[in-house]
Design a protein around this motif. Structure first.
Motif, PDB file in Angstrom:
ATOM      1  N   ALA A 139       6.894   3.593  12.874  1.00  0.00           N
ATOM      2  CA  ALA A 139       6.920   2.124  12.858  1.00  0.00           C
ATOM      3  C   ALA A 139       5.512   1.551  12.763  1.00  0.00           C
ATOM      4  CB  ALA A 139       7.619   1.605  14.114  1.00  0.00           C
ATOM      5  N   GLU A 140       4.564   2.153  13.443  1.00  0.00           N
ATOM      6  CA  GLU A 140       3.182   1.663  13.393  1.00  0.00           C
ATOM      7  C   GLU A 140       2.583   1.812  11.998  1.00  0.00           C
ATOM      8  OE1 GLU A 140       1.673   2.424  17.986  1.00  0.00           O
ATOM      9  OE2 GLU A 140       1.646   4.073  16.548  1.00  0.00           O
ATOM     10  N   VAL A 141       2.852   2.954  11.371  1.00  0.00           N
ATOM     11  CA  VAL A 141       2.347   3.173  10.009  1.00  0.00           C
ATOM     12  C   VAL A 141       2.963   2.157   9.057  1.00  0.00           C
ATOM     13  CG1 VAL A 141       2.225   4.797   8.081  1.00  0.00           C
ATOM     14  CG2 VAL A 141       1.933   5.626  10.424  1.00  0.00           C
ATOM     15  N   TYR A 142       4.267   1.979   9.183  1.00  0.00           N
ATOM     16  CA  TYR A 142       4.974   1.063   8.283  1.00  0.00           C
ATOM     17  C   TYR A 142       4.480  -0.371   8.468  1.00  0.00           C
ATOM     18  CZ  TYR A 142       8.764  -1.084   5.673  1.00  0.00           C
ATOM     19  OH  TYR A 142       9.484  -1.795   4.751  1.00  0.00           O
ATOM     20  N   GLU A 143       4.294  -0.800   9.697  1.00  0.00           N
ATOM     21  CA  GLU A 143       3.834  -2.167   9.953  1.00  0.00           C
ATOM     22  C   GLU A 143       2.429  -2.397   9.413  1.00  0.00           C
ATOM     23  OE1 GLU A 143       5.444  -4.855  11.068  1.00  0.00           O
ATOM     24  OE2 GLU A 143       7.223  -3.573  10.933  1.00  0.00           O
ATOM     25  N   GLU A 144       1.586  -1.381   9.489  1.00  0.00           N
ATOM     26  CA  GLU A 144       0.240  -1.522   8.935  1.00  0.00           C
ATOM     27  C   GLU A 144       0.290  -1.693   7.422  1.00  0.00           C
ATOM     28  OE1 GLU A 144      -3.671  -2.093   8.519  1.00  0.00           O
ATOM     29  OE2 GLU A 144      -2.560  -2.048  10.423  1.00  0.00           O
ATOM     30  N   LEU A 145       1.164  -0.929   6.764  1.00  0.00           N
ATOM     31  CA  LEU A 145       1.308  -1.080   5.322  1.00  0.00           C
ATOM     32  C   LEU A 145       1.893  -2.441   4.963  1.00  0.00           C
ATOM     33  CD1 LEU A 145       2.507   2.489   4.347  1.00  0.00           C
ATOM     34  CD2 LEU A 145       0.347   1.415   3.715  1.00  0.00           C
ATOM     35  N   CYS A 146       2.798  -2.942   5.782  1.00  0.00           N
ATOM     36  CA  CYS A 146       3.331  -4.286   5.547  1.00  0.00           C
ATOM     37  C   CYS A 146       2.229  -5.333   5.653  1.00  0.00           C
ATOM     38  CB  CYS A 146       4.454  -4.602   6.530  1.00  0.00           C
ATOM     39  SG  CYS A 146       5.994  -3.709   6.218  1.00  0.00           S
ATOM     40  N   ARG A 147       1.318  -5.152   6.583  1.00  0.00           N
ATOM     41  CA  ARG A 147       0.186  -6.077   6.692  1.00  0.00           C
ATOM     42  C   ARG A 147      -0.712  -5.996   5.466  1.00  0.00           C
ATOM     43  NH1 ARG A 147       0.657  -4.873  12.304  1.00  0.00           N
ATOM     44  NH2 ARG A 147      -0.653  -3.000  12.136  1.00  0.00           N
ATOM     45  N   ARG A 148      -0.853  -4.810   4.931  1.00  0.00           N
ATOM     46  CA  ARG A 148      -1.699  -4.614   3.753  1.00  0.00           C
ATOM     47  C   ARG A 148      -1.038  -5.123   2.476  1.00  0.00           C
ATOM     48  NH1 ARG A 148      -7.113  -3.058   4.515  1.00  0.00           N
ATOM     49  NH2 ARG A 148      -7.211  -1.914   6.483  1.00  0.00           N
ATOM     50  N   HIS A 149       0.242  -4.845   2.326  1.00  0.00           N
ATOM     51  CA  HIS A 149       0.920  -5.071   1.047  1.00  0.00           C
ATOM     52  C   HIS A 149       1.883  -6.261   1.053  1.00  0.00           C
ATOM     53  CE1 HIS A 149       0.456  -0.416   0.628  1.00  0.00           C
ATOM     54  NE2 HIS A 149      -0.656  -1.050   0.328  1.00  0.00           N
ATOM     55  N   THR A 150       2.203  -6.792   2.198  1.00  0.00           N
ATOM     56  CA  THR A 150       3.271  -7.756   2.510  1.00  0.00           C
ATOM     57  C   THR A 150       4.582  -6.994   2.718  1.00  0.00           C
ATOM     58  OG1 THR A 150       4.193  -8.340   0.338  1.00  0.00           O
ATOM     59  CG2 THR A 150       2.181  -9.522   1.045  1.00  0.00           C
ATOM     60  N   ARG A 151       5.427  -7.530   3.570  1.00  0.00           N
ATOM     61  CA  ARG A 151       6.676  -6.850   3.917  1.00  0.00           C
ATOM     62  C   ARG A 151       7.608  -6.741   2.719  1.00  0.00           C
ATOM     63  NH1 ARG A 151       8.357  -5.321   8.592  1.00  0.00           N
ATOM     64  NH2 ARG A 151       6.730  -6.577   9.579  1.00  0.00           N
ATOM     65  N   GLU A 152       7.690  -7.784   1.917  1.00  0.00           N
ATOM     66  CA  GLU A 152       8.588  -7.757   0.758  1.00  0.00           C
ATOM     67  C   GLU A 152       8.216  -6.627  -0.197  1.00  0.00           C
ATOM     68  OE1 GLU A 152       9.940 -10.513  -3.054  1.00  0.00           O
ATOM     69  OE2 GLU A 152       8.489 -11.284  -1.607  1.00  0.00           O
ATOM     70  N   ILE A 153       6.924  -6.509  -0.502  1.00  0.00           N
ATOM     71  CA  ILE A 153       6.476  -5.454  -1.410  1.00  0.00           C
ATOM     72  C   ILE A 153       6.709  -4.082  -0.801  1.00  0.00           C
ATOM     73  CG2 ILE A 153       4.374  -4.389  -2.349  1.00  0.00           C
ATOM     74  CD1 ILE A 153       3.437  -7.221  -3.075  1.00  0.00           C
ATOM     75  N   GLN A 154       6.406  -3.923   0.480  1.00  0.00           N
ATOM     76  CA  GLN A 154       6.570  -2.612   1.103  1.00  0.00           C
ATOM     77  C   GLN A 154       8.031  -2.201   1.157  1.00  0.00           C
ATOM     78  OE1 GLN A 154       3.787  -0.757   1.788  1.00  0.00           O
ATOM     79  NE2 GLN A 154       5.359   0.822   1.793  1.00  0.00           N
ATOM     80  N   GLU A 155       8.912  -3.143   1.377  1.00  0.00           N
ATOM     81  CA  GLU A 155      10.343  -2.814   1.385  1.00  0.00           C
ATOM     82  C   GLU A 155      10.796  -2.325   0.017  1.00  0.00           C
ATOM     83  OE1 GLU A 155      12.320  -6.282   2.834  1.00  0.00           O
ATOM     84  OE2 GLU A 155      11.841  -5.854   4.940  1.00  0.00           O
ATOM     85  N   ARG A 156      10.281  -2.915  -1.052  1.00  0.00           N
ATOM     86  CA  ARG A 156      10.655  -2.482  -2.399  1.00  0.00           C
ATOM     87  C   ARG A 156      10.063  -1.110  -2.714  1.00  0.00           C
ATOM     88  NH1 ARG A 156       9.723  -7.813  -6.044  1.00  0.00           N
ATOM     89  NH2 ARG A 156      10.723  -6.553  -7.668  1.00  0.00           N
ATOM     90  N   LEU A 157       8.841  -0.879  -2.302  1.00  0.00           N
ATOM     91  CA  LEU A 157       8.244   0.441  -2.485  1.00  0.00           C
ATOM     92  C   LEU A 157       9.026   1.499  -1.718  1.00  0.00           C
ATOM     93  CD1 LEU A 157       4.451  -0.493  -2.128  1.00  0.00           C
ATOM     94  CD2 LEU A 157       5.577   0.291  -4.222  1.00  0.00           C
ATOM     95  N   GLY A 158       9.447   1.141  -0.521  1.00  0.00           N
ATOM     96  CA  GLY A 158      10.140   2.091   0.336  1.00  0.00           C
ATOM     97  C   GLY A 158      11.517   2.487  -0.150  1.00  0.00           C
ATOM     98  N   LYS A 159      12.097   1.702  -1.050  1.00  0.00           N
ATOM     99  CA  LYS A 159      13.423   2.021  -1.588  1.00  0.00           C
ATOM    100  C   LYS A 159      13.357   2.834  -2.874  1.00  0.00           C
ATOM    101  CE  LYS A 159      15.547  -2.155   0.336  1.00  0.00           C
ATOM    102  NZ  LYS A 159      16.146  -3.478   0.014  1.00  0.00           N
ATOM    103  N   ALA A 160      12.170   3.004  -3.427  1.00  0.00           N
ATOM    104  CA  ALA A 160      12.031   3.661  -4.726  1.00  0.00           C
ATOM    105  C   ALA A 160      12.112   5.180  -4.612  1.00  0.00           C
ATOM    106  CB  ALA A 160      10.712   3.260  -5.370  1.00  0.00           C
ATOM    107  N   LYS A 161      12.589   5.791  -5.696  1.00  0.00           N
ATOM    108  CA  LYS A 161      12.658   7.245  -5.809  1.00  0.00           C
ATOM    109  C   LYS A 161      11.931   7.645  -7.089  1.00  0.00           C
ATOM    110  CE  LYS A 161      17.196   7.421  -3.555  1.00  0.00           C
ATOM    111  NZ  LYS A 161      18.620   7.808  -3.721  1.00  0.00           N
ATOM    112  N   VAL A 162      10.805   8.327  -6.926  1.00  0.00           N
ATOM    113  CA  VAL A 162       9.944   8.658  -8.059  1.00  0.00           C
ATOM    114  C   VAL A 162       9.776  10.164  -8.168  1.00  0.00           C
ATOM    115  CG1 VAL A 162       7.650   8.391  -9.079  1.00  0.00           C
ATOM    116  CG2 VAL A 162       8.699   6.470  -7.849  1.00  0.00           C
TER     117      VAL A 162
END
Length: 213
Positions: free
Chosen positions: A8-31
């Motif tokens: 949760a701490e790692v994810y929240e830091e990335l949300c602060r960096r990227h915004t929550r909306e962007i991080q949620e979209r990145l987190g759903k991707a399969k590459v």
């Protein structure tokens, strides 16, 4: 986990960096990243750092000494499968990532099965024939999925000649599109890394709904 920050701490830091909306979209991707040499190993680590939801890394080869001038491996990795060595590195960066490996040689017969659950495929082969095979097979089996490929990043020519171009619907190409190993006396980490960054950035843009014109 051994004093590491929590998931949760790692994810929240990335949300602060990227915004929550962007991080949620990145987190759903399969590459999927196919070919884990200088391009693929660098691309995979870049995508891991932005926490792409699932990374599917594919290669059949082992690390050898000739790889260390441009690929994201260490002396201690020599002799190991690239898939296993790279997964270990990725999880040392972020142990909460979902990293799927296939230690297999990609060919026309297994393309359809390998990539059925991936959203975006990143081609990162060294061999021109393998590149063409993957792109052509992928476009045949998955015309509605997106593929990002590379052509031309050898030597130490100008960084500014490397670009990203939309070739066709759902098909993007990165590189200078002309400089191969035979023209430029091999591959070097800086210019290969520039091309890898183009591929990784295009993948992020596609995840976020952006396109090249």
């Amino acid at each position: 986990m051994n004093g590491y920050p929590t998931k949760a701490e790692v994810y929240e830091e990335l949300c602060r960096r990227h915004t929550r909306e962007i991080q949620e979209r990145l987190g759903k991707a399969k590459v999927a990243v196919v070919g884990l040499g200088g391009l693929g190993s660098t691309i995979a680590i870049a995508l891991a750092r932005v926490w792409v939801g699932r990374l599917h890394i594919i290669d059949f080869d082992c690390v050898d000494l000739s790889n260390l001038n441009r690929q994201q491996y260490r002396m201690m990795d020599i002799g190991r499968y690239k898939t296993e060595a790279l997964r270990e590195q990725i999880l040392s960066i972020n142990p909460y990532l979902d990293v799927l490996i296939d230690t297999i040689k990609v060919n026309e017969r297994n393309v359809e099965k390998l990539f059925f659950d991936d959203d975006i495929i990143c081609e990162a082969f060294d061999n021109p024939e393998a590149k063409a095979m993957l792109v052509n097979s992928f476009l045949e089996h998955y015309p509605n999925k997106k593929i990002v490929a590379a052509s031309g990043m050898a030597g130490y020519g100008s960084s500014n000649t490397i670009h990203t171009r939309k070739v066709a619907k759902n098909f993007y190409l990165c590189g200078d599109e002309k400089t191969g190993m035979e023209q430029a006396n091999g591959l070097m980490a800086p210019r290969v890394g520039i091309c890898a960054a183009h591929e990784a950035n295009m993948i992020v843009r596609l995840i976020l709904g952006e396109v090249e014109v």
